[in-house]
Design an enzyme around this catalytic site. Sequence first.
Site, PDB file in Angstrom:
ATOM      1  N   SER A  96       0.838  -1.201   0.000  1.00 57.81           N
ATOM      2  CA  SER A  96       0.000   0.000   0.000  1.00 57.81           C
ATOM      3  C   SER A  96       0.869   1.245   0.000  1.00 57.81           C
ATOM      4  O   SER A  96       2.000   1.232   0.511  1.00 57.81           O
ATOM      5  CB  SER A  96      -0.888   0.026   1.245  1.00 57.81           C
ATOM      6  N   ASP A  97       0.347   2.314  -0.595  1.00 51.21           N
ATOM      7  CA  ASP A  97       0.946   3.603  -0.299  1.00 51.21           C
ATOM      8  C   ASP A  97       0.758   3.832   1.193  1.00 51.21           C
ATOM      9  O   ASP A  97      -0.138   3.248   1.823  1.00 51.21           O
ATOM     10  CB  ASP A  97       0.284   4.707  -1.129  1.00 51.21           C
ATOM     11  N   TRP A  98       1.576   4.692   1.774  1.00 54.49           N
ATOM     12  CA  TRP A  98       1.581   4.849   3.225  1.00 54.49           C
ATOM     13  C   TRP A  98       0.233   5.425   3.690  1.00 54.49           C
ATOM     14  O   TRP A  98      -0.106   6.567   3.394  1.00 54.49           O
ATOM     15  CB  TRP A  98       2.746   5.729   3.635  1.00 54.49           C
ATOM     16  N   GLY A  99      -0.537   4.584   4.395  1.00 50.81           N
ATOM     17  CA  GLY A  99      -1.843   5.008   4.888  1.00 50.81           C
ATOM     18  C   GLY A  99      -2.974   4.828   3.897  1.00 50.81           C
ATOM     19  O   GLY A  99      -4.075   5.336   4.104  1.00 50.81           O
ATOM     20  N   ALA A 100      -2.753   4.070   2.802  1.00 43.41           N
ATOM     21  CA  ALA A 100      -3.771   3.943   1.756  1.00 43.41           C
ATOM     22  C   ALA A 100      -4.810   2.869   2.033  1.00 43.41           C
ATOM     23  O   ALA A 100      -5.772   2.746   1.283  1.00 43.41           O
ATOM     24  CB  ALA A 100      -3.111   3.663   0.409  1.00 43.41           C
TER      25      ALA A 100
END
Length: 746
Positions: free
Chosen positions: A227-231
């Site tokens: 995931s993108d960070w926090g996605a």
Amino acid sequence: MNGLDPADLPLERKAALLTGGDFWSTAADEEAGLEPVVLSDGPHGIRRQADTSDHLGINPSLPATCFPPAVAVGSSWDRQVAAQVATAVAREARALGADVVLGPGVNIKRTPLCGRNFEYYSEDPHLSGVLGSAYVSALQAEGVGASVKHFAVNNQETERMRISADVDERTLREIYLSAFERVVTEASPATVMCSYNKINGVYASENHWLLTEVLREEWGFTGLVVSDWGAVNDRVAALAAGTDLEMPGAPSSVREVVDAVRSGRLPEAVVDAAARRVAALGRYARPSDRDPVLTRQEVEAGHALARQVAAECAVLLRNENAVLPLAPTSHVAVIGEFAVLPSYQGGGSSHINPTLLDTALDTIRSHARGQVDYAPGYHRDGSGDPAQLRAEAVSIAAAADVAVVFAGIVRESEGFDREHVDLPADQVELIRAVAAAAPRTAVVLSNGGVVSLEGWHDEADAILEGWLLGQAGGAALADLLYGVVTPSGHLAETIPLRLQDTPAHLNFPGEQGHVRYGEGVMVGYRHYVTAERDVRYPFGHGLSYTTFTTTDLTVTPTGPDTARLDVTVTNTGPRSGKHVVQVYVATTAGPVRRPARELRAFEKVELSPGETRTITLDLDRRAFAYWDVLEGRWVVAPGDYTVQIGHSVTEIVAETVVALAGEILAAELSMQSTVGDWFDHPVVGAQFTELLHSVMGAPASEQSDHVEDGMKMARGMTLHQFAGFLPAALPADRLDELIKMSRATS
């Protein structure tokens, strides 16, 4: 991993592997022999944070070489430049203790307003995919993993955490997924990073169609989806869809996964597969006992390469009366604070702490043998008296042989989109005032997104688009100004006359949680050339200090849907230089509206004065294909295809037509098919036309004009509807026979 299958671990330990161990590392499991893998922001340098953690570029990072960002590399049109940057980034990653680099970014520049455009290569998926593939291959050849991003349709920063990009499938396949497909199938990246946004209402991290059906099943991706960070919005849904690793991960995620398996909502086999992929990423882990600091030799080597590749990326847009290159003996007025305080990278997660920083003014003075004067003309922070600063600049410009004005954008960053494409007003006024006073004026631009040239373009004798060129960009610009290096960059995106002319203008940035991609496949130059819309500078444009001619184009079919082209290029000018052979394909074949032309191949070649070289390029099936939404696959329609060589997308210098057999699509017909479908069917169309005319009582040659008009109107009706308007019934047995014939050929 001591030969242990992570699927054999207890459920809690398997689930723990699927969430970050800390902000930048995967979770370790010492008993299972799993070491943490360190991920680091990139891709034009290493943003390795030792003591602090963030993904927005707020906290400091270890010093590393800041190479030209993707906006510049895209304009190099050079696989080798992309590969050289990647190789250097990989070696610094190893030195600084990073195992996986988060990049490259291959998203398409749908609009010049996207705040993150400086991280992306181009408005064209072929150019983006080729450069992205070269980057990943070179990076991973050094033993460092890549993470191609942001998958997918992440083309704006406005509401990026929740916006739904609403896109039809043909547009997705031809424009927004195509570069990712090339990188995945050609370069096998270690990871693919899913984006924050939704796609047609479903978060990318939870999109089973995107992450499993397309990425894994169609493209054969075997690596890790991170995931993108926090996605991640819903950890269980994301895992079920194909998001293996959540970064940095929420403390509750492990328990959510465990509970979902024990309740039967999530098959344990899904956890097993993801755990194996995380464990497999460990092949990139390279523990190091050296301090995470670049040596002096590494710093100098990185900076030298940064200067070399930066000079490949700038685009000479205008050069009236050969104002450039500057004569070493000229009296030069250098104007603009960017000459001493350069703009060389954007903000956010890719923001690098540079090891060194060149300025254009210093290098200009080292090249010049004549007088060099300097005036700031404006202050980047907006301070000072604009009129006084401008007056000082005009004074030194009037006394010089040539004035060089450095202008650009002060602040561009991840996290927000731009509101316009104009230069700051004080810089525009400065350019105009200097141009009115100086005998000759060159403007050097530094910007991560396209800027408007209107209001001052015609007053400048030369314009050098420098984009953002990294830490050695100032020296590279001076090298180009003085002809130490011959410009060879070409635009990877269109410079429009007006923001209102851009294809996504009325559909950006969306409203009420949705952004509609109403322009379809007509993105960037595809829109401008198809709509015959004037632009300031077209995609592919770029001048040189030498000249090139293109001759002897031949294209030969190598199969029913492939071809090979040969073309001869000659350097007819006085200097060595590099030329980009741009290959476009134009066609009206098939049932869908095609852009007027599309980039399908390119090659950058270096030629000495008078040197001639023949370039051979293969055009594969995809060079001629469109995505057929009814068939659900790529199709090459039979017909004529015009293969064109351009100095830009609008300056076509050679072309030839090749006829391809392609494949005939013969859909199964029914009474619910339209009359147009029946007429156009390649097998039964002619027989149906005869049948229809016999029922109407006269041969086709004797039909009146009003009957022909009626036939045109009928094309949109189903045959069932149309049959009720006929003077006699269509013979049912004959219709059944034709339907069976269509079924046999479908």
